[in-house]
Design an enzyme around this catalytic site. Structure first.
Site: not given
Length: 184
Positions: A59-60
């Site tokens: 989720q970066c």
């Protein structure tokens, strides 16, 4: 020699002789991880290869680097390159999923075929021994500051170079280093 010049030389030596002062009582080959299937992944199985160890997160903002890592793997695997993805939830809690969720995400969204290991800590009190070794032998630049930090291990089992999250794996700077290490 004037004191100012002496000070400049000392500072230069400290900043630019980072890995020259490393003792390397161990090599990268002395470490292992557990892969996403629950089996031991021994770095010793990759002796005489160039290994890129990259801490990853689903989720970066840098997650799109998975595409470029896979492309680099496809291009250079036959020449002795190994890429190892190391999920970590250490930065912004951007890898909250289970190991199975990480595996599914990487395979379905990005078609990842390079080795991926179980989620570990890459900094702090619970740091994985590999990352502690890299820090001890290569210095501050081996410490991930964020997700998608890359540590390149040369064929000698020592840290050859590190790249921050900002350096895309498809960048000329990164691929030039890979090509240089593979050809040596």
């Amino acid at each position: 020699m004037p004191n100012k010049l002496r000070l400049i030389i000392i500072i230069f030596m400290i900043l630019f002789t980072n890995n020259a002062i490393a003792k390397y009582d161990k090599l990268a080959y002395d470490f292992n991880f557990i892969n996403l299937n629950g089996k031991k992944l021994n770095l010793g199985d990759y002796k005489n290869k160039v290994i890129v160890v990259v801490n990853v997160a689903s989720q970066c903002g840098f997650t799109n680097q998975y595409d470029d890592l896979q492309s680099i793997w496809n291009k250079y695997e036959k020449n002795g390159l190994v890429i190892i993805g190391v999920p970590s939830n250490d930065f912004g809690s951007q890898e909250p999923g289970s190991n199975q969720q990480i595996k599914t995400f990487c395979e379905t969204k990005f078609g990842i075929t390079f080795p991926m290991v179980e989620k570990v800590s890459v900094k702090g009190d619970k740091i994985h021994p590999f990352y502690n070794w890299a820090k001890r032998n290569y210095g501050k630049s081996a410490i991930p500051k964020w997700n998608f930090h890359k540590i390149i291990i040369g064929k000698d089992g020592k840290v050859a170079e590190t790249f921050s999250s900002m350096t895309n794996p498809s960048s000329r700077r990164f691929t030039k280093k890979i090509e240089e290490l593979i050809s040596n």
